[in-house]
Structures are given as C-alpha cells and as structure tokens.
Scaffold this active site. Structure first.
Site, PDB file in Angstrom:
ATOM      1  CG  ASP A 197      -1.994  -0.997   1.212  1.00  0.00           C
ATOM      2  OD1 ASP A 197      -2.212  -1.608   0.152  1.00  0.00           O
ATOM      3  OD2 ASP A 197      -2.635  -1.185   2.259  1.00  0.00           O
ATOM      4  CG  MET A 198       0.783   6.062  -1.143  1.00  0.00           C
ATOM      5  SD  MET A 198      -0.253   7.365  -1.779  1.00  0.00           S
ATOM      6  CE  MET A 198      -1.346   7.652  -0.413  1.00  0.00           C
TER       7      MET A 198
END
Length: 194
Positions: A89-90
């Site tokens: 995930d970012m």
C-alpha cells in the site's frame, strides 16, 4: 449532428508499457541480475494507476535502470506494471521485490503463490491485545457501502484471510505487534487489526 468526444481518465495515461523515468532516491537492499529488492518508503505508490501517473516506485526504477543500462521484466508491461511481483500500500513502508528478468519474475511469483515466502510486518497499534499472540482467521471482501474499502465478510464475497500476530511490546495506549500474513488480501492487516 455533432458528436462530442467525452474525455476519460485513460486518455491521460501513458501508452501501456511506457514507463517515464524519474530520478528519485531508492533504498536498494539487494540487487542482482534477475531482481532488485527495495525498502519502499511510506507515501510512495508502487506503479502508475489512475491519477498517480508519475512519482511511483516504477518511475524511479526506470530511471535507475536507464542509468545502469538495464530493464524491468516484461511481465506485467501491458498493465503498466513491468516487473511488479507484489505490491505494498502507498502508506506502507517495507521490502518489495521487483523482477528485472522474466525468468526471475515467474520463479519469485511462484514462491509467493505457493506461500513459501514469509511476509512479516511490524505495526504500532492503538491499544493492547489481551493475548500475547494468536491467529486472526476472518474472511475479507469488498466493503458493502464504502467504495475501494475492504471489510470482514461472512458471506459469499469474503475470501479466507489469516493473520498471525505476536505482541512484542506494550506501551501506554499502544502496542508493537509483529504480523505474519498467511494470505495476501488487500488491506488485510488494516482490516484484521481493526
């Protein structure tokens, strides 16, 4: 009669397989002819998608390989994800493996598919679990009302999801927890810990 063309988000996307090289600091942990291992920082998206066409890890790797006269694996190039074996995930910081050769890509991807890789994470969480450790075995699927969110689902949309946790330290209102993912569902840690 005039026909109006309606623009969509795909018009701003670069042609599939084209990766715009961009200089960025990369924390390279290990590199060899078949793959590269990066310590991805929080806030960095792995590959171009939707409104994030630039400033991704792949843009930085394209620049790195351009300087080294190397390339990314062609696997995933059509989807603008060349070499991407797995994602984070970012806002997740962690180790990510990106393939430079197709043969390495398939071999490492098979290890992920067979679950012979260990995916372990450290997380600082609110509160303190009563147990020193345990297994969270709850199915995860798309959230019924929140777009792009995941949730525990005890219906046909839920997929088996297993997380092993161990409390390493307890602090005032927080805990340091080690998490081992036995499955790899989208937002699994976030959903299971909530």
């Amino acid at each position: 009669m005039q026909i109006c063309k309606v623009a969509d988000e795909t018009e701003s996307m670069p042609p599939l397989g084209v990766m715009n090289p961009q200089p960025m600091p990369l924390k390279i942990i290990h590199e060899e002819p078949g793959f590269i291992v990066i310590n991805k920082q929080a806030g960095l998206i792995v590959h171009p998608a939707r409104s994030h066409l630039h400033g991704t890890l792949l843009n930085g790797l394209a620049h790195h390989f351009q300087e080294e006269n190397q390339t990314l694996s062609s696997v995933g190039r059509r989807e603008a994800r060349p070499g991407v074996i797995h994602r984070l995930d970012m806002n997740t910081t962690g180790v990510i493996v990106v393939a430079k050769q197709d043969s390495a890509h398939w071999a490492i991807a098979k290890q992920f598919e067979d679950r012979s890789t260990l995916k372990a994470y450290l997380a600082v969480v609110h509160g303190a679990p009563n147990e020193a450790g345990g297994v969270i075995d709850q199915p995860i699927g798309k959230h019924p009302t929140i777009h792009e969110a995941q949730s525990i689902r005890h219906d046909s949309s839920g997929k088996p999801s297993v997380t092993v946790f161990r409390v390493l330290e307890r602090y005032h209102g927080y805990s340091l927890v080690e998490l081992e993912l036995r499955t790899g569902r989208t937002h699994q840690i976030r959903v299971h810990l909530s």
